[in-house]
Design a protein around this motif. Sequence first.
Motif, mmCIF file in Angstrom:
data_model
loop_
_atom_site.group_PDB
_atom_site.id
_atom_site.type_symbol
_atom_site.label_atom_id
_atom_site.label_comp_id
_atom_site.label_asym_id
_atom_site.label_seq_id
_atom_site.Cartn_x
_atom_site.Cartn_y
_atom_site.Cartn_z
ATOM 1 N N VAL A 196 -4.849 48.228 23.281
ATOM 2 C CA VAL A 196 -4.810 49.542 23.927
ATOM 3 C C VAL A 196 -3.458 49.715 24.602
ATOM 4 O O VAL A 196 -2.957 48.798 25.263
ATOM 5 C CB VAL A 196 -5.948 49.688 24.959
ATOM 6 N N GLN A 197 -2.883 50.910 24.448
ATOM 7 C CA GLN A 197 -1.640 51.264 25.125
ATOM 8 C C GLN A 197 -1.849 52.553 25.914
ATOM 9 O O GLN A 197 -2.369 53.538 25.376
ATOM 10 C CB GLN A 197 -0.511 51.494 24.117
ATOM 11 N N ILE A 238 0.239 49.008 29.923
ATOM 12 C CA ILE A 238 0.320 50.227 30.720
ATOM 13 C C ILE A 238 1.782 50.392 31.095
ATOM 14 O O ILE A 238 2.339 49.576 31.828
ATOM 15 C CB ILE A 238 -0.570 50.135 31.968
ATOM 16 N N SER A 239 2.412 51.458 30.586
ATOM 17 C CA SER A 239 3.859 51.580 30.741
ATOM 18 C C SER A 239 4.239 53.043 30.938
ATOM 19 O O SER A 239 3.682 53.946 30.307
ATOM 20 C CB SER A 239 4.569 51.027 29.500
ATOM 21 N N GLY A 240 5.208 53.265 31.826
ATOM 22 C CA GLY A 240 5.736 54.602 32.028
ATOM 23 C C GLY A 240 4.721 55.585 32.561
ATOM 24 O O GLY A 240 4.849 56.794 32.324
ATOM 25 N N THR A 241 3.740 55.094 33.297
ATOM 26 C CA THR A 241 2.604 55.914 33.724
ATOM 27 C C THR A 241 2.605 56.080 35.236
ATOM 28 O O THR A 241 2.940 55.152 35.974
ATOM 29 C CB THR A 241 1.292 55.279 33.219
ATOM 30 N N GLN A 242 2.212 57.256 35.688
ATOM 31 C CA GLN A 242 2.083 57.543 37.111
ATOM 32 C C GLN A 242 0.624 57.376 37.527
ATOM 33 O O GLN A 242 -0.265 57.987 36.927
ATOM 34 C CB GLN A 242 2.548 58.960 37.412
ATOM 35 N N ILE A 243 0.393 56.550 38.533
ATOM 36 C CA ILE A 243 -0.955 56.251 39.024
ATOM 37 C C ILE A 243 -0.989 56.720 40.467
ATOM 38 O O ILE A 243 -0.421 56.088 41.358
ATOM 39 C CB ILE A 243 -1.259 54.753 38.864
ATOM 40 N N ILE A 288 1.907 45.474 32.840
ATOM 41 C CA ILE A 288 2.040 46.678 33.660
ATOM 42 C C ILE A 288 3.513 46.809 34.007
ATOM 43 O O ILE A 288 4.048 46.029 34.796
ATOM 44 C CB ILE A 288 1.170 46.567 34.932
ATOM 45 N N GLN A 289 4.192 47.789 33.406
ATOM 46 C CA GLN A 289 5.643 47.854 33.539
ATOM 47 C C GLN A 289 6.131 49.298 33.655
ATOM 48 O O GLN A 289 5.579 50.209 33.055
ATOM 49 C CB GLN A 289 6.323 47.192 32.338
ATOM 50 N N ASN A 290 7.136 49.478 34.489
ATOM 51 C CA ASN A 290 7.834 50.760 34.610
ATOM 52 C C ASN A 290 6.901 51.909 34.978
ATOM 53 O O ASN A 290 7.032 53.030 34.470
ATOM 54 C CB ASN A 290 8.586 51.093 33.304
#
Length: 222
Positions: free
Chosen positions: A152-153, A175-180, A200-202
Amino acid sequence: QAGPEPTAPPPPDPTLLPKPPVLEILPPYTETSTPQGTQVCGQITANTTWTAAASPYVVTCDVQVASGITLTIQPGVAVQFQHTTDDLLVSGRLLAVGSADTPIRFQPAAGSTPGSWGYLALLTGSTGTLDHAIVEYGGSNSGSLYLASDQVQVLNSIVQYSYTGIVIQGASPLISGTQILTNTGVYGGGIYNDSGSPTIQNNIFSANSANTYGGGIYNGSG
């Protein structure tokens, strides 16, 4: 003189942890066109595409993508959940690839409070890509995005205003380039990692909170 050693937090109360999906026998999948959009419900057993032209797709009961089946969601589609208990459960493959101008939204049909619908769950053995998606106001089952598969990406997306943004269960998703943003939970407002080894990056974490530990991220045994 050195101060006292910091005290480790107590083990989490299992009754307060995010709950995994419970799969039920669902009716066959149906699509019903209405003036308000396309109502969907049941188990998808043939490759299916949700189109921008037929959006929004209103989930009126749990929708499950069967093993070996692909659900493709086109850019610009809004997936709206009618009830607080409604989920989208993926045992097969999910392709939800939007764009910066036309993101894919997962949101309640009405209301704007955390826990207004259940979760988007990618189950053990599933595969999936969420790219330029917005997942918001979910998590009635604790977690608006539930990831239990390595394949999963979650890319370039936003997960916000939910009861625990992302739950990771025994898996190693990307999980990358995502706003949480602005999620809350008992353990882990932004991300609750139960026993996985995710990448979990960037990402950007902001304004997440927890009643106990891990406002941004709570890491269990992974």
